[in-house]
Every structure is written in structure tokens, then in C-alpha cells.
Design a protein around this motif. Sequence first.
Motif, PDB file in Angstrom:
ATOM      1  N   VAL A   1      29.283  49.956  27.503  1.00 35.80           N
ATOM      2  CA  VAL A   1      29.830  50.645  28.675  1.00 35.80           C
ATOM      3  C   VAL A   1      29.255  50.033  29.952  1.00 35.80           C
ATOM      4  N   GLN A   2      27.968  49.744  29.931  1.00 39.64           N
ATOM      5  CA  GLN A   2      27.242  49.306  31.121  1.00 39.64           C
ATOM      6  C   GLN A   2      27.722  47.959  31.660  1.00 39.64           C
ATOM      7  N   TYR A   3      27.901  46.990  30.786  1.00 41.56           N
ATOM      8  CA  TYR A   3      28.302  45.662  31.256  1.00 41.56           C
ATOM      9  C   TYR A   3      29.648  45.692  31.999  1.00 41.56           C
ATOM     10  N   PRO A   4      30.691  46.299  31.451  1.00 43.32           N
ATOM     11  CA  PRO A   4      31.958  46.333  32.207  1.00 43.32           C
ATOM     12  C   PRO A   4      31.843  47.080  33.541  1.00 43.32           C
ATOM     13  N   ILE A   5      31.088  48.154  33.581  1.00 37.66           N
ATOM     14  CA  ILE A   5      30.920  48.862  34.862  1.00 37.66           C
ATOM     15  C   ILE A   5      30.292  47.918  35.880  1.00 37.66           C
ATOM     16  N   GLY A   6      29.240  47.225  35.476  1.00 39.74           N
ATOM     17  CA  GLY A   6      28.562  46.306  36.391  1.00 39.74           C
ATOM     18  C   GLY A   6      29.460  45.174  36.854  1.00 39.74           C
ATOM     19  N   TRP A   7      30.260  44.637  35.959  1.00 34.85           N
ATOM     20  CA  TRP A   7      31.122  43.515  36.324  1.00 34.85           C
ATOM     21  C   TRP A   7      32.339  43.940  37.143  1.00 34.85           C
ATOM     22  N   LEU A   8      32.828  45.144  36.920  1.00 34.67           N
ATOM     23  CA  LEU A   8      34.063  45.573  37.567  1.00 34.67           C
ATOM     24  C   LEU A   8      33.860  46.328  38.873  1.00 34.67           C
ATOM     25  N   MET A   9      32.635  46.731  39.173  1.00 30.89           N
ATOM     26  CA  MET A   9      32.459  47.478  40.414  1.00 30.89           C
ATOM     27  C   MET A   9      32.592  46.535  41.607  1.00 30.89           C
ATOM     28  N   PRO A  10      32.930  47.094  42.772  1.00 34.04           N
ATOM     29  CA  PRO A  10      33.151  46.240  43.950  1.00 34.04           C
ATOM     30  C   PRO A  10      31.885  45.469  44.330  1.00 34.04           C
ATOM     31  N   ASP A  11      32.090  44.324  44.988  1.00 36.08           N
ATOM     32  CA  ASP A  11      30.956  43.542  45.479  1.00 36.08           C
ATOM     33  C   ASP A  11      30.147  44.361  46.476  1.00 36.08           C
ATOM     34  N   LEU A  12      28.860  44.101  46.480  1.00 29.43           N
ATOM     35  CA  LEU A  12      27.964  44.806  47.397  1.00 29.43           C
ATOM     36  C   LEU A  12      27.718  43.948  48.632  1.00 29.43           C
ATOM     37  N   HIS A  13      27.890  44.552  49.777  1.00 25.24           N
ATOM     38  CA  HIS A  13      27.623  43.875  51.039  1.00 25.24           C
ATOM     39  C   HIS A  13      26.496  44.603  51.760  1.00 25.24           C
ATOM     40  N   ARG A  14      26.084  44.082  52.883  1.00 27.64           N
ATOM     41  CA  ARG A  14      24.906  44.566  53.603  1.00 27.64           C
ATOM     42  C   ARG A  14      24.876  46.093  53.764  1.00 27.64           C
TER      43      ARG A  14
END
Length: 176
Positions: A24-37
Motif C-alpha cells: 500500500v505504502q509504495y503506490p501512495i508515495g509514488w502517486l502523491m503530488p510532488d512536494l514544493h517549498r
Amino acid sequence: MTDRLQYGTTAKVFHWLIVALLLVQYPIGWLMPDLHRNTKPGAPMIFHISFGITILLLIVLRFVWRLTHPVAPERSLPPWQRLSSEAVHWLLYVLVLATTVTGWLFASFRGWAVSFFYLLPMPMLSSGNDAAGKTIDGLHQASEWALLVVIGIHVAAALAHLFIYRDRIMQRMLPG
């Protein structure tokens, strides 16, 4: 304390629960939006952090269980397989710990106020520090890839024992 020949129910539950959570964890991490400042944690990040903390808790419990309830190495394995199996298992513990702790540190350095599945506030391990957060994020990404590679090695070895060697080694960790 006598070494057992088979993994018990508790060890198997820890193992397969961690496997399920990582799936479950890997797809959540890969699919969440990019993090910006100035990105604030949304639902995907809250769930990613919450699953990460759950995995961290389970891997620590699994580690303690393994230390207090050892299972004897399979005697039928050649010495190189016993040694490599032990090395891969210890590396899996180290990498799961590194991946989850660096993720938690990353959230802390970002100064995020996050909760555990929206139920409990999560204590942050540090205060906001963008430079440290960027470094920790790099370590987090490196450790998640290293963990994925070692998981692949572990799964390949298990499948080799199941389908090529047919030596019943994998049955020691299968449910039932």
C-alpha cells in the motif's frame, strides 16, 4: 531459549502485515503530488506518513520478536545460502527502519503538523529546517529504492526455493 525450526504465527503475522502495508505504502508515495517549498500535507501525505509510522512500529515489534523467539537456520541450506539469507534479512530490517525514520524526519524538517490517520497528532522529531529536509528527503528516496531492490532479492530467493529448489524453505513463512 531454544531456537525453533519453524516461524510461529506471531512472526508470520508481523511478516505478512508488513508486506501488505508496504504494498500500500509504495503506490501512495509514488502517486502523491510532488512536494514544493510551501506544500502542505494533504490526505495522500497524511496516509503515507501514517502507514509509515505503522510500518515502523511493526518492524520494531517484529525485530524484538525475532530476538526473543529465534528460528534456527535451515540446516539443509548450503553455508553461502544461510549467510546470504541472514544478511538479506538484517538488511531488510535496517532499510525499513531507515526508510521510515527518514520519512518521519523529512516531515519534521518541513515543519508539518501531521496526524496519525487524522486521529492523533504525530510528534515531530525536529523543527523546521529546509536545508536538512532536502538532505533527508534524498536519503529517504535512496533508502526506499534500496529497500525495493532488497525486497526484490528476497522475493526472488523465496521463489527460487519454491519453484526451482523445491526444498520447502518458503513454507516456513507461509500462512498456515
